[in-house]
Write an enzyme that holds these catalytic residues in place. Sequence first.
Site, PDB file in Angstrom:
ATOM      1  N   ASP A  39       0.861  -1.180   0.000  1.00 16.94           N
ATOM      2  CA  ASP A  39       0.000   0.000   0.000  1.00 16.94           C
ATOM      3  C   ASP A  39       0.905   1.241   0.000  1.00 16.94           C
ATOM      4  O   ASP A  39       1.800   1.345  -0.819  1.00 16.94           O
ATOM      5  CB  ASP A  39      -0.970  -0.055   1.186  1.00 16.94           C
ATOM      6  N   HIS A  56      -6.919  -6.218  -1.383  1.00 21.34           N
ATOM      7  CA  HIS A  56      -5.881  -5.204  -1.194  1.00 21.34           C
ATOM      8  C   HIS A  56      -4.837  -5.568  -0.143  1.00 21.34           C
ATOM      9  O   HIS A  56      -3.690  -5.131  -0.230  1.00 21.34           O
ATOM     10  CB  HIS A  56      -6.541  -3.879  -0.799  1.00 21.34           C
TER      11      HIS A  56
END
Length: 322
Positions: A99, A299
Amino acid sequence: MVTHRMIDVNGIRLHIAEQGEGPLVVLLHGFPESWHSWRHQFGPLAEAGFRVVAPDQRGYGGSDHPEDVSAYSILHLVGDVVGLIHALGEERAFVVGHDWGAPVAWHTALLRPDVVRGVAGLSVPPPFRGGQPPLATMRERFGGRFYWNYFEQPGVAEAEFSADTRATLRKLLYSASGDAPGAGRPEQALVDDLERGWLADAPDPEVLPEWLTEEDLDTLTESYAQGFTGALNWYRNLDRNWELTAPWQGAVVSPPALYVYGDRDLVPAFPGTPELIEELPELMPNLRRKPLVLPGCGHWTQQERPTEVNEALLDFLTELRD
């Protein structure tokens, strides 16, 4: 066993978790996370003969939270990584990010290739600087509804997220995971109603997915005792980062590299990103394999698919260690 301590780096104090001996591997978390997002990587990497260190990055968890928004630029964040490597007594290290940690890892390799033995990014691909400031670009394209623009407003996201920190984290983690309905759709990054907030209609699971326990959520919630402002300040520097990195326009990440992402992750579906990923083997001179796509993964790459991520990291790190 993972141990914890504070370390002085780049004018601030960082909380770090560490385990093992051998070549240094620095693991950089993203938003809204902490060192704990790497809990599944410490043991396997340490057992394979690596020294594993995961900091709470500035503005997160037990590390310092500078008040000045400008203290969260990409140059500060890269400076933290370089300073951490040297403070740990090393000249070079492997740098792995997920991320927001991925752009920090990629930029560390871009700006200071002399200290990076190899770089790996999860979810977010390497930074190829666009022609326009990103916040302004997204504001124009989506009328201010893109989550970056929602985050850039002082105090707004903080108020929403801090109203119930645990519920916020539960919703954010679940809604962006591969387990959520409609995962991987780029419209997940849009705020439907700016008055109600980003999470107003986010799914809230009655039972956590298998990869996230109540104890994990407890640990993460505790790390946000100081609120979300430090973490959100990273987003508030996106246009400034674009300005600061102008000297590297057209530059490429030269150290050996690895990129891994899930096919149900919304980030690789952002506008222009699928095309970028297709071109990475040509754009990255030392990309060691084609981007690794994890089926069914959302994610939270290293948390949702620890076995596959650990295998890919160990193959990459072991090949480069000697």
